[in-house]
Enzyme design. Structure first.
Site, short mmCIF file in Angstrom:
data_model
loop_
_atom_site.label_atom_id
_atom_site.label_comp_id
_atom_site.label_asym_id
_atom_site.label_seq_id
_atom_site.Cartn_x
_atom_site.Cartn_y
_atom_site.Cartn_z
N TYR A 140 -4.25 -72.51 20.60
CA TYR A 140 -3.85 -71.09 20.59
C TYR A 140 -5.04 -70.20 20.91
CZ TYR A 140 -2.26 -66.54 18.82
OH TYR A 140 -1.93 -65.22 18.70
N SER A 171 1.62 -55.40 30.74
CA SER A 171 0.20 -55.05 30.77
C SER A 171 -0.46 -55.79 31.92
CB SER A 171 -0.45 -55.48 29.45
OG SER A 171 -1.86 -55.42 29.56
N1 LIG Z 1 -2.85 -49.33 24.65
C1 LIG Z 1 -3.10 -50.01 25.76
O1 LIG Z 1 -4.22 -49.98 26.29
C2 LIG Z 1 -2.04 -50.86 26.39
C3 LIG Z 1 -2.36 -51.52 27.59
C4 LIG Z 1 -1.38 -52.30 28.19
C5 LIG Z 1 -0.14 -52.42 27.61
N2 LIG Z 1 0.13 -51.79 26.43
C6 LIG Z 1 1.46 -51.99 25.84
O2 LIG Z 1 2.00 -50.73 25.49
C7 LIG Z 1 2.89 -50.87 24.38
C8 LIG Z 1 2.60 -49.81 23.35
O3 LIG Z 1 1.32 -50.02 22.84
P1 LIG Z 1 0.43 -48.88 22.18
O4 LIG Z 1 -0.90 -48.96 22.83
O5 LIG Z 1 1.14 -47.61 22.11
O6 LIG Z 1 0.22 -49.49 20.71
P2 LIG Z 1 0.65 -48.97 19.25
O7 LIG Z 1 0.27 -47.55 19.08
O8 LIG Z 1 0.13 -49.98 18.30
O9 LIG Z 1 2.22 -49.05 19.35
C9 LIG Z 1 2.91 -50.24 19.22
C10 LIG Z 1 4.09 -49.98 18.35
O10 LIG Z 1 4.82 -51.21 18.21
C11 LIG Z 1 5.20 -51.32 16.86
N3 LIG Z 1 5.47 -52.70 16.45
C12 LIG Z 1 4.60 -53.71 16.32
N4 LIG Z 1 5.22 -54.81 15.87
C13 LIG Z 1 6.52 -54.47 15.70
C14 LIG Z 1 7.66 -55.15 15.22
N5 LIG Z 1 7.61 -56.42 14.80
N6 LIG Z 1 8.85 -54.49 15.19
C15 LIG Z 1 8.93 -53.20 15.58
N7 LIG Z 1 7.88 -52.49 16.01
C16 LIG Z 1 6.69 -53.12 16.07
C17 LIG Z 1 4.04 -50.75 16.10
O11 LIG Z 1 4.45 -50.47 14.78
P3 LIG Z 1 3.42 -50.61 13.53
O12 LIG Z 1 2.63 -49.35 13.54
O13 LIG Z 1 4.32 -50.78 12.36
O14 LIG Z 1 2.56 -51.81 13.81
C18 LIG Z 1 3.71 -49.54 16.93
O15 LIG Z 1 4.50 -48.43 16.55
C19 LIG Z 1 2.70 -52.31 23.88
O16 LIG Z 1 3.77 -53.10 24.35
C20 LIG Z 1 1.42 -52.77 24.54
O17 LIG Z 1 1.38 -54.16 24.77
C21 LIG Z 1 -0.79 -51.00 25.82
#
Ligand SMILES: NC(=O)c1ccc[n+]([C@@H]2O[C@H](COP(=O)([O-])OP(=O)(O)OC[C@H]3O[C@@H](n4cnc5c(N)ncnc54)[C@H](OP(=O)(O)O)[C@@H]3O)[C@@H](O)[C@H]2O)c1
Length: 323
Positions: free
Chosen positions: A196, A174
């Site tokens: 933290y 990110s």
């Molecule tokens: N959205 C943004 O604006 C943004 C910006 C920069 C980077 N990112 C990165 O993009 C990636 C995807 O994010 P997203 O926006 O698509 O969010 P999201 O919809 O919340 O997807 C994240 C996924 O990770 C899963 N997860 C969380 N903890 C986990 C664990 N302990 N073991 C296995 N799976 C786990 C979640 O499952 P649960 O539903 O069970 O929690 C969810 O399916 C992340 O790495 C995030 O840091 C996102």
């Protein structure tokens, strides 16, 4: 790629930009010989990534901690594309035991492995330790993926060798990697509650995603292995990731709506880096809006990357000896 390109969607050198969708950036690509694991493939960017990889005929394994959500995601993909090859396996990245069990289950399927999309993540959660005693954002976003990748590497190397097809690993980082603790990674106080910051801990874990990709890339290059490793910033997209900061993010979006993407756009950079032939042999790079960008100086620091590698191995050894 600057602010103007981000707002207008003007394509960069790759021919794609912030307005490009995952479907557009993979148009015409046939991935039928590929098998991919997408962590966190049950929601948000991961689900869209799984959908598009399957649309391009890859066999996709959704690795998720919530099996109900993962099966629903599989259903959604199949409803749109009845020929999709999608399977679901349980994986909880914040548990060393679960990561090992996932890899055992995957190996038992006797499938090849060409693509590993380290996508899952949590953001801005209050201070909490994982079952292995590790700070939750670092444990989930970095350490779980670090172990998962190491355990799957032999399988990926064998696949690349026997098929002659380049393997690709993509780490979802990110832009938040720039907002980390003073020394980049709090090696001496990684799990401490004192000092933290939920925001800096997220930034630290996303910095770790880039450092991990770069260090692994250097190691694989030194070995002459046909696998690339890159990291991406997907853009800013409203997804369940925002659950710990919903009010803050909705307010932010109100004032900065022109730089937010939708989910199909949010999965574009991941899918571009995972599949596009233009990226053949490109490794150890950081992509934003489907174009290479320079990450922070900490992210480019080789000594820091090496130290994080050794530190991560020690944490895993410690966790494994307890379980
Ligand atoms: N959205 C943004 O604006 C943004 C910006 C920069 C980077 N990112 C990165 O993009 C990636 C995807 O994010 P997203 O926006 O698509 O969010 P999201 O919809 O919340 O997807 C994240 C996924 O990770 C899963 N997860 C969380 N903890 C986990 C664990 N302990 N073991 C296995 N799976 C786990 C979640 O499952 P649960 O539903 O069970 O929690 C969810 O399916 C992340 O790495 C995030 O840091 C996102």
């Amino acid at each position: 790629m600057g602010f103007f390109s981000l707002v207008t969607g003007r394509p960069g050198a790759s021919g794609f930009g912030s307005a490009s969708t995952a479907e557009q950036v993979t148009e015409g690509i046939d991935a039928k010989n590929l098998t991919a694991i997408v962590t966190g493939g049950a929601s948000g960017i991961g689900l869209e990534t799984a959908k598009i990889l399957a649309l391009r005929r890859a066999h996709v394994i959704i690795a998720a901690r919530n099996i109900g959500a993962a099966n629903k995601a599989k259903q959604i993909i199949l409803e749109e594309n009845e020929k999709a090859r999608v399977d679901v396996l349980i994986l909880d990245l914040c548990s060393v035991k679960s990561v090992r069990a996932f890899v055992d289950s995957f190996i038992a399927l006797d499938l090849p492995l060409n693509l590993l999309i380290n996508n899952a993540g949590v953001m801005f959660c209050p201070h909490r330790l994982s079952e292995d005693g590790i700070e939750m954002q670092f444990a989930t976003n970095h350490l779980g993926h670090f172990l998962l990748t190491n355990l799957l590497l032999e399988k990926m190397k064998n696949t690349a060798k026997t098929t002659g097809i380049e393997g690709r690993i993509v780490n979802l980082s990110s832009i938040a990697h720039v907002h980390t603790y003073g020394n980049g990674i709090r090696f001496d106080r990684i799990n401490e509650r004192s000092g933290y910051s939920d925001k800096r801990a997220y930034g630290q874990s996303k910095l770790a995603n880039i450092l991990h990709a770069n260090e692994l890339s250097r190691r694989l290059q030194a070995e002459g292995v046909n696998i690339t490793v890159n990291s991406v910033h997907p853009g800013i997209i409203m997804t369940p990731l925002m659950r710990h900061s919903a009010f803050l993010m909705k307010t932010l979006r109100f004032f900065t709506f022109c730089i937010w993407k939708n989910v199909p756009q949010g999965a574009a950079t991941t899918c571009f880096v995972a599949l596009h032939p233009k990226l053949k042999r490109v490794t150890g790079k950081y992509y934003v809006d489907c174009n290479e960008m320079k990450p922070s100086s900490y992210a480019r620091n080789e000594k820091l990357a090496k130290r994080l590698w050794d530190f991560s191995n020690k944490l895993i050894d410690g966790a494994s000896s307890k379980s």
